[in-house]
Enzyme design. Sequence first.
Site, PDB file in Angstrom:
ATOM      1  N   ARG A  93      38.884 -17.142  75.049  1.00 33.42           N
ATOM      2  CA  ARG A  93      38.708 -16.072  74.076  1.00 33.42           C
ATOM      3  C   ARG A  93      39.105 -16.598  72.698  1.00 33.42           C
ATOM      4  O   ARG A  93      40.117 -17.291  72.554  1.00 33.42           O
ATOM      5  CB  ARG A  93      39.558 -14.835  74.433  1.00 33.42           C
ATOM      6  CG  ARG A  93      38.983 -13.994  75.560  1.00 33.42           C
ATOM      7  CD  ARG A  93      37.669 -13.346  75.146  1.00 33.42           C
ATOM      8  NE  ARG A  93      37.134 -12.438  76.148  1.00 33.42           N
ATOM      9  CZ  ARG A  93      36.246 -12.786  77.080  1.00 33.42           C
ATOM     10  NH1 ARG A  93      35.818 -14.036  77.137  1.00 33.42           N
ATOM     11  NH2 ARG A  93      35.798 -11.896  77.933  1.00 33.42           N
TER      12      ARG A  93
ATOM     13  N   HIS B 192      29.332 -18.608  72.082  1.00 31.87           N
ATOM     14  CA  HIS B 192      29.827 -17.877  73.258  1.00 31.87           C
ATOM     15  C   HIS B 192      28.761 -17.865  74.360  1.00 31.87           C
ATOM     16  O   HIS B 192      28.365 -16.821  74.868  1.00 31.87           O
ATOM     17  CB  HIS B 192      30.226 -16.443  72.886  1.00 31.87           C
ATOM     18  CG  HIS B 192      31.190 -15.834  73.874  1.00 31.87           C
ATOM     19  ND1 HIS B 192      32.121 -14.896  73.520  1.00 31.87           N
ATOM     20  CD2 HIS B 192      31.353 -16.027  75.217  1.00 31.87           C
ATOM     21  CE1 HIS B 192      32.815 -14.520  74.593  1.00 31.87           C
ATOM     22  NE2 HIS B 192      32.369 -15.215  75.628  1.00 31.87           N
TER      23      HIS B 192
ATOM     24  N   GLU C 243      33.104 -12.729  66.296  1.00 35.35           N
ATOM     25  CA  GLU C 243      31.802 -13.174  66.766  1.00 35.35           C
ATOM     26  C   GLU C 243      30.711 -12.190  66.359  1.00 35.35           C
ATOM     27  O   GLU C 243      30.790 -11.018  66.715  1.00 35.35           O
ATOM     28  CB  GLU C 243      31.831 -13.333  68.289  1.00 35.35           C
ATOM     29  CG  GLU C 243      32.808 -14.419  68.750  1.00 35.35           C
ATOM     30  CD  GLU C 243      32.829 -14.614  70.259  1.00 35.35           C
ATOM     31  OE1 GLU C 243      32.158 -13.824  70.976  1.00 35.35           O
ATOM     32  OE2 GLU C 243      33.507 -15.530  70.720  1.00 35.35           O
TER      33      GLU C 243
END
Length: 324
Positions: free
Chosen positions: A236, A284, A265
């Site tokens: 994370r 991601h 993000e």
Amino acid sequence: MDQTVVICDNKTVDPASQSDLLEAAGADIEILDEKTEAAVTEAVDGAHALIVDAATPVTAASLTGTDTLRVVGRAGIGVDNVDVDAAAAAGVTVVNVPDYCLDEVSTHALSLLLACVRGVPRYDREIAAGTWDWKTGRPLHRMAGRTLGLVGFGRIARRFASKLRDFRVDVVAADPNVPATTMHDYGVERVSFDDLLARSHFVSVHVPLYEATRGLFSTAAFERMREDAVLVNTSRGPVVDEDALVAALDAGELAKAGLDVRATEPPGPEDPLAGRDDVVCTPHVGWYSEESRADLSRSVASDVAAVLQGDDPANPVDPETPWV
């Protein structure tokens, strides 16, 4: 009686497989595109189930604003965007999918590590600019004989450790929740976090995001790391203090970083980590393959359908146990 399932998961949802499973449980499906607390709170009023991805907040306000909601399905591993304690207090079951992308994320962590170690992105950019010169990536060093530290030793880190066996690196791990005997089974030495930082040439992060791990990689942590160390993060983004990371890279306190996850993000247009020769970034995507996407959609829908039908789900989330 028909039950309503709200799906706010436009990244990973596989409509065909999910629809079949949910409709077989007597569910009507509604799609929610807006990923805000207000939108979720409004959408779950009168709904019986909610399926979300990592970008959708499921807060106490949303969970207490309905008396019909029975289950929240997190389409993924991490549940840091779901208030699990508030769900438990409201009698709402939370399920996740803890094993759908173990191979993908562990492979992606290895890919980021190798890209950093071998200077692949820089060579690629230099060639695109018309330069064919092995010296542009110097200095590069052999992996064999060096130490790799795993911060966290859950399912993904264990899979990663297995993939490292042929690289002839010494693997150590720091995880207060995993005994040394379990690590030994994977050929891994259990060490403290501080010892890991001091010894490791390569550090790969595999911890959940909760209060104890937010900002774990701080200025103090970078100061304890080797100056030739490579940091890889596929867990994370907020586990790493990005301002501290930029400062450490600029000061030569850290050699390189490979990042699949970011504090925000997507990051903003003035992202200080973008375009650097000492940083490799991906969006991601560590979780992703066509196969994992299909597995994810089926698994979360199956568990949500089980709860709606009064059955036990395969993957309930325990509020007392952080995801791994």
